[in-house]
Design a protein around this motif. Structure first.
Motif, mmCIF file in Angstrom:
data_model
loop_
_atom_site.group_PDB
_atom_site.id
_atom_site.type_symbol
_atom_site.label_atom_id
_atom_site.label_comp_id
_atom_site.label_asym_id
_atom_site.label_seq_id
_atom_site.Cartn_x
_atom_site.Cartn_y
_atom_site.Cartn_z
ATOM 1 N N VAL A 1 0.867 -1.186 0.000
ATOM 2 C CA VAL A 1 0.000 0.000 0.000
ATOM 3 C C VAL A 1 0.898 1.227 0.000
ATOM 4 C CG1 VAL A 1 -1.847 1.217 1.212
ATOM 5 C CG2 VAL A 1 -1.760 -1.277 1.267
ATOM 6 N N TRP A 2 0.618 2.181 -0.877
ATOM 7 C CA TRP A 2 1.536 3.307 -1.056
ATOM 8 C C TRP A 2 0.815 4.657 -0.992
ATOM 9 C CZ3 TRP A 2 6.149 0.807 -1.547
ATOM 10 C CH2 TRP A 2 7.274 1.624 -1.499
ATOM 11 N N ALA A 3 1.410 5.618 -0.291
ATOM 12 C CA ALA A 3 0.885 6.990 -0.260
ATOM 13 C C ALA A 3 1.266 7.691 -1.561
ATOM 14 C CB ALA A 3 1.452 7.750 0.932
ATOM 15 N N SER A 4 0.313 8.389 -2.162
ATOM 16 C CA SER A 4 0.537 8.917 -3.516
ATOM 17 C C SER A 4 1.442 10.142 -3.549
ATOM 18 C CB SER A 4 -0.798 9.231 -4.186
ATOM 19 O OG SER A 4 -1.446 10.268 -3.490
ATOM 20 N N GLY A 5 1.671 10.801 -2.400
ATOM 21 C CA GLY A 5 2.604 11.934 -2.390
ATOM 22 C C GLY A 5 1.938 13.248 -2.024
ATOM 23 N N ASN A 6 2.754 14.176 -1.529
ATOM 24 C CA ASN A 6 2.237 15.443 -1.005
ATOM 25 C C ASN A 6 2.687 16.653 -1.821
ATOM 26 O OD1 ASN A 6 1.023 14.047 1.057
ATOM 27 N ND2 ASN A 6 2.579 14.512 2.577
ATOM 28 N N GLY A 7 2.967 16.465 -3.100
ATOM 29 C CA GLY A 7 3.554 17.552 -3.893
ATOM 30 C C GLY A 7 2.547 18.464 -4.572
ATOM 31 N N GLY A 8 1.320 18.521 -4.073
ATOM 32 C CA GLY A 8 0.283 19.336 -4.707
ATOM 33 C C GLY A 8 0.674 20.786 -4.893
ATOM 34 N N ARG A 9 1.298 21.368 -3.886
ATOM 35 C CA ARG A 9 1.666 22.779 -3.967
ATOM 36 C C ARG A 9 2.744 23.012 -5.035
ATOM 37 N NH1 ARG A 9 1.355 25.638 1.690
ATOM 38 N NH2 ARG A 9 -0.838 25.622 1.117
ATOM 39 N N GLN B 1 2.831 21.366 -7.761
ATOM 40 C CA GLN B 1 2.219 20.862 -8.993
ATOM 41 C C GLN B 1 2.925 19.610 -9.496
ATOM 42 O OE1 GLN B 1 1.004 24.066 -11.747
ATOM 43 N NE2 GLN B 1 1.472 25.474 -10.091
ATOM 44 N N ASP B 2 3.221 18.735 -8.550
ATOM 45 C CA ASP B 2 3.870 17.478 -8.867
ATOM 46 C C ASP B 2 2.834 16.484 -9.409
ATOM 47 O OD1 ASP B 2 5.941 15.723 -9.097
ATOM 48 O OD2 ASP B 2 6.121 15.256 -6.967
ATOM 49 N N SER B 3 3.305 15.494 -10.150
ATOM 50 C CA SER B 3 2.440 14.418 -10.644
ATOM 51 C C SER B 3 2.921 13.104 -10.065
ATOM 52 C CB SER B 3 2.492 14.337 -12.171
ATOM 53 O OG SER B 3 1.955 13.082 -12.594
ATOM 54 N N CYS B 4 2.011 12.355 -9.421
ATOM 55 C CA CYS B 4 2.435 11.076 -8.845
ATOM 56 C C CYS B 4 2.752 10.041 -9.916
ATOM 57 C CB CYS B 4 1.442 10.556 -7.806
ATOM 58 S SG CYS B 4 -0.284 10.899 -8.072
ATOM 59 N N ASN B 5 2.433 10.309 -11.181
ATOM 60 C CA ASN B 5 2.871 9.395 -12.240
ATOM 61 C C ASN B 5 4.371 9.531 -12.506
ATOM 62 O OD1 ASN B 5 0.442 8.211 -12.635
ATOM 63 N ND2 ASN B 5 0.086 8.990 -14.691
ATOM 64 N N CYS B 6 5.014 10.569 -11.959
ATOM 65 C CA CYS B 6 6.466 10.725 -12.093
ATOM 66 C C CYS B 6 7.192 10.118 -10.889
ATOM 67 C CB CYS B 6 6.835 12.203 -12.266
ATOM 68 S SG CYS B 6 6.234 12.880 -13.815
ATOM 69 N N TRP C 1 -5.005 20.420 -0.362
ATOM 70 C CA TRP C 1 -4.020 21.248 -1.087
ATOM 71 C C TRP C 1 -2.768 20.487 -1.454
ATOM 72 C CZ3 TRP C 1 0.705 21.606 1.300
ATOM 73 C CH2 TRP C 1 0.737 21.309 2.664
ATOM 74 N N TYR C 2 -2.399 19.468 -0.667
ATOM 75 C CA TYR C 2 -1.140 18.757 -0.904
ATOM 76 C C TYR C 2 -1.295 17.626 -1.908
ATOM 77 C CZ TYR C 2 -3.566 15.951 2.584
ATOM 78 O OH TYR C 2 -4.524 15.232 3.252
ATOM 79 N N SER C 3 -2.523 17.308 -2.280
ATOM 80 C CA SER C 3 -2.787 16.136 -3.099
ATOM 81 C C SER C 3 -2.182 16.266 -4.501
ATOM 82 C CB SER C 3 -4.299 15.938 -3.208
ATOM 83 O OG SER C 3 -4.588 14.773 -3.911
ATOM 84 N N GLU C 4 -1.594 15.174 -4.972
ATOM 85 C CA GLU C 4 -1.007 15.148 -6.314
ATOM 86 C C GLU C 4 -1.936 14.411 -7.256
ATOM 87 O OE1 GLU C 4 2.959 13.661 -6.865
ATOM 88 O OE2 GLU C 4 3.553 14.348 -4.869
ATOM 89 N N PRO C 5 -2.219 15.000 -8.411
ATOM 90 C CA PRO C 5 -3.056 14.280 -9.363
ATOM 91 C C PRO C 5 -2.253 13.223 -10.104
ATOM 92 C CG PRO C 5 -2.830 16.623 -9.913
ATOM 93 C CD PRO C 5 -1.780 16.282 -8.931
ATOM 94 N N CYS C 6 -2.856 12.098 -10.395
ATOM 95 C CA CYS C 6 -2.285 11.180 -11.379
ATOM 96 C C CYS C 6 -3.212 10.004 -11.615
ATOM 97 C CB CYS C 6 -0.893 10.695 -11.021
ATOM 98 S SG CYS C 6 -0.799 9.523 -9.686
ATOM 99 N N SER C 7 -3.069 9.419 -12.809
ATOM 100 C CA SER C 7 -3.993 8.383 -13.257
ATOM 101 C C SER C 7 -3.699 7.019 -12.648
ATOM 102 C CB SER C 7 -3.943 8.271 -14.782
ATOM 103 O OG SER C 7 -2.614 8.039 -15.206
ATOM 104 N N SER C 8 -2.590 6.879 -11.891
ATOM 105 C CA SER C 8 -2.276 5.568 -11.310
ATOM 106 C C SER C 8 -2.866 5.397 -9.911
ATOM 107 C CB SER C 8 -0.758 5.352 -11.271
ATOM 108 O OG SER C 8 -0.116 6.396 -10.584
#
Ligand SMILES: [Ca+2]
Ligand SMILES: [Ca+2]
Ligand SMILES: [Ca+2]
Ligand SMILES: [Ca+2]
Length: 485
Positions: A208-216, A218-223, A246-253
Motif C-alpha cells: 500500500v503506497w501513499a501517492s505523495g504530497n507535492g500538490g503545492r 504541482q507534482d504528478s504522482c505518475n512521475c 491542497w497537498y494532493s497530487e493528481p495522477c492516473s495511477s
C-alpha cells in the motif's frame, strides 16, 4: 371495527396487532478508548466515514493479519501498540538489528512510523489513545528511513519475511518537488516482483503506497515510480469536508482515497505518537495509506485467499465516489467512476473517495496478467493511434483491463512542458502527465511506464490514441518523441 369483523360470517379470525419489543442480536459496542470519539473518519453520524464499524460489527477486526510499516521505526513498547506488536514483522535496516525502535531526538522527527502504525493497529478497549482500523491485527515496523536510503535498503525492507507479512504500508517516496522523475532501481524492482509472485505463498504481497504530497509544487504522482507501479495500491486523500486537499497530487495511477487532513480548521488523523503519547494531528497522504492498509487487513481477515490483484479489484469495486467533491468526475467505458482533471493541474485525477470496508467473501477470478507489446517509430507526430487486438486468439489474450501502461521514450528540451494523454477504444481519456512548471530537465523520458487505472474493466480491443502536447505558449518543438511502446 372489532365487532363488525366478528359479526362478518366470512371472517374466521381477527386479532388486534400490537407493537412488540424485538432487539437485533448485535453484540458490537463502540470501543471505549478515550480518543475514539475524536476519530471522525472511523465513525461519523453523517456517515462521511470509512464505514469501519460495519466491518467490526460483522466481527472483522484484523485477527490473523500481519501488517508492517516501512518507515523511520515503530515504538514497539507504546502502550497502545505493545499488545499487537509483531517482532517477526519488524527489522531495523538502518542499524542492521532486529529492533526497529525509533531514534529519539529533541525535535521528534522519527515519529512518522509510530503514527502510521497506530492508524492500522492501535489496540481497542484498553483506555489508551484511540483505535486502529484493524485493532486486532499484528503490527510490525521496518526502520529504513532514518539513514541513507539506497536500493539495497529499499529492497531489504520490501522483501522482509514475505511468507509472514501480508501487507506492507509505505508513506514515502522521491522528493515531491515537482521536478523529480524517480522510481525503484534494480533490486527494489526485483523485490516488488518477488513480493507479488512469491509472497503470501504465491497470492502476492500487498504493497500500500501513499501517492505523495507535492500538490503545492504541482507534482504528478505518475512521475514517482513507486506509486505509479502496478504492484503498489496507491492511496490519495480526501479532507473532512470532502474536498481534494491542497497537498494532493493528481495522477492516473491512483486507485482510491481515504480521509486525511485538509485546510486549517478541518480535523486531522488521531493516532499513537512517539514517547508513548497520542496525537490528533497526523496529516497528508502519509496518513491515508495506513488507513487503507487497515481496511485491506479487514478484507483479508474475511478472505485470506485474495490475491494482490483481487485486492485491487476489491478497492475499485467497493470505493464510493460520493464523499469527494470535485468538478471532474467522469465515468469510464464500463461505468466505473473516476476523475480526469483536464485543466486543473493541481487537482487529483481519478481518485475514488472513501475506500469502504464492505469486505468480500469471494475470490474474484481475475483474468491472467498478460503483456501485449507494440513498438514502432513514430517520428515527430504528436498524436499516435494504434489498433490493438489484445492478443485475441492467443493464450495471453486480455479480456478486460486492469492497469494500462504506456512505456515512453522521448527526448525534449524541457520535460515539464509536456502533457500526455491516453485515450482508450471506449473513449476514456487518462491524463498520464500534465505540465510540471518546476521541471526544467532536458533528460526526457527513458522507457518510463506511465500507468493508468482509468480504463479498469474495459475491453482493450480497438484503437488507442496517445497524445503528446507541448504546452509552452510559443514553442512548438516537440523534440523527437521517437518511440512508442
Ligand atoms: Ca535498532
Ligand atoms: Ca487504544
Ligand atoms: Ca510526488
Ligand atoms: Ca500504484
Amino acid at each position: 371495527m372489532h365487532i363488525k369483523l366478528q359479526k362478518d360470517s366470512q371472517v374466521l379470525w381477527a386479532e388486534q396487532q400490537v407493537v412488540k419489543k424485538r432487539k437485533k442480536r448485535d453484540v458490537f459496542e463502540d470501543p471505549t478508548d478515550p480518543d475514539f470519539p475524536k476519530q471522525w473518519y472511523l465513525s461519523n453520524p453523517t456517515h462521511q466515514d470509512l464505514n469501519t464499524k460495519a466491518a467490526w460489527a460483522q466481527g472483522y477486526t484484523g485477527k490473523g493479519v500481519v501488517v508492517t510499516i516501512l518507515d523511520d521505526g515503530v515504538e514497539k513498547d507504546h502502550p497502545d501498540l505493545i499488545s499487537n506488536y509483531d517482532p517477526e514483522a519488524s527489522y531495523d535496516v538502518n542499524d542492521g538489528d532486529a529492533d526497529p525502535q525509533p531514534r529519539y531526538t529533541q525535535r521528534n522527527e522519527n515519529r512518522h512510523g509510530t503514527r502510521c502504525a497506530g492508524e492500522v493497529a492501535a489496540a481497542a478497549n484498553n483506555g489508551v489513545c484511540g483505535v486502529g482500523v484493524a485493532y486486532n491485527a499484528k503490527i510490525g515496523g521496518v526502520r529504513m528511513l532514518d539513514g541513507e536510503v539506497t536500493d539495497v535498503v529499499e529492497a531489504r525492507s520490501l522483501s522482509l519475511n514475505p511468507q509472514h507479512i501480508h501487507i506492507y504500508s509505505a508513506s514515502w517516496g522521491p522528493e515531491d518537488d515537482g521536478k523529480s522523475l524517480d522510481g525503484p532501481a534494480k533490486m527494489a524492482k526485483e523485490a516488488f516482483l518477488q513480493g507479488i509472485t512469491k509472497g503470501r505463498s504465491g497470492l502476492g504481497s500487498i504493497f500500500v503506497w501513499a501517492s505523495g504530497n507535492g500538490g503545492r509544487e504541482q507534482d504528478s504522482c505518475n512521475c514517482d515510480g513507486y506509486t505509479n507501479s502496478i504492484y503498489t495500491l496507491s492511496i490519495s486523500s480526501t479532507t473532512e469536508s470532502g474536498n481534494v486537499p491542497w497537498y494532493s497530487e493528481p495522477c492516473s495511477s491512483t486507485l482510491a482515497t481515504t480521509f486525511s487532513s485538509g485546510n486549517p480548521g478541518e480535523k486531522q488523523i488521531v493516532t499513537t505518537d512517539l514517547r508513548q503519547k497520542c496525537t490528533d494531528s497526523h496529516t497528508g497522504t502519509s496518513a491515508s495509506a495506513p488507513l487503507a492498509a487497515g481496511i485491506i487487513a479487514l478484507a483479508l481477515e474475511a478472505n485470506m485467499n485474495l490475491t494482490w490483484r483481487d485486492m485491487q479489484h476489491l478497492v475499485v469495486r467497493t470505493s464510493l465516489p460520493g464523499h469527494l467533491i470535485a468538478g471532474d468526475w467522469k465515468t469510464n467505458g464500463v461505468g466505473r467512476r473516476g476523475r480526469e482533471c483536464p485543466n486543473q493541474l493541481w487537482e487529483d485525477c481519478f481518485t475514488q473517495s472513501e475506500t469502504g470496508s464492505d469486505v468480500s467473501h469471494t475470490t474474484l477470478t481475475a483474468p491472467p496478467r498478460s503483456t501485449c507489446q507494440t513498438c514502432r517509430d513514430v517520428g515527430n507526430k504528436l498524436v499516435f493511434s494504434k489498433s490493438v487486438d489484445a492478443c485475441w486468439g492467443r493464450p495471453e489474450y486480455v479480456r478486460s483491463l486492469e492497469h494500462v501502461q504506456a512505456r515512453l521514450t522521448l527526448s525534449h528540451n524541457q520535460r515539464g512542458k509536456l502533457a500526455i494523454h491516453l485515450i482508450s477504444p471506449l473513449g476514456t481519456r487518462s491524463t498520464l502527465l500534465f505540465p510540471r512548471p518546476n521541471d526544467y530537465s532536458s533528460e526526457g523520458f527513458n522507457d518510463w511506464a506511465f500507468m493508468s487505472t482509468h480504463s479498469w474493466d474495459e475491453d482493450p480491443q480497438g484503437e488507442w490514441t496517445l497524445e503528446i502536447e507541448n504546452m509552452a505558449p510559443h514553442e512548438r518543438d516537440y523534440g523527437n518523441p521517437s518511440r512508442l511502446r
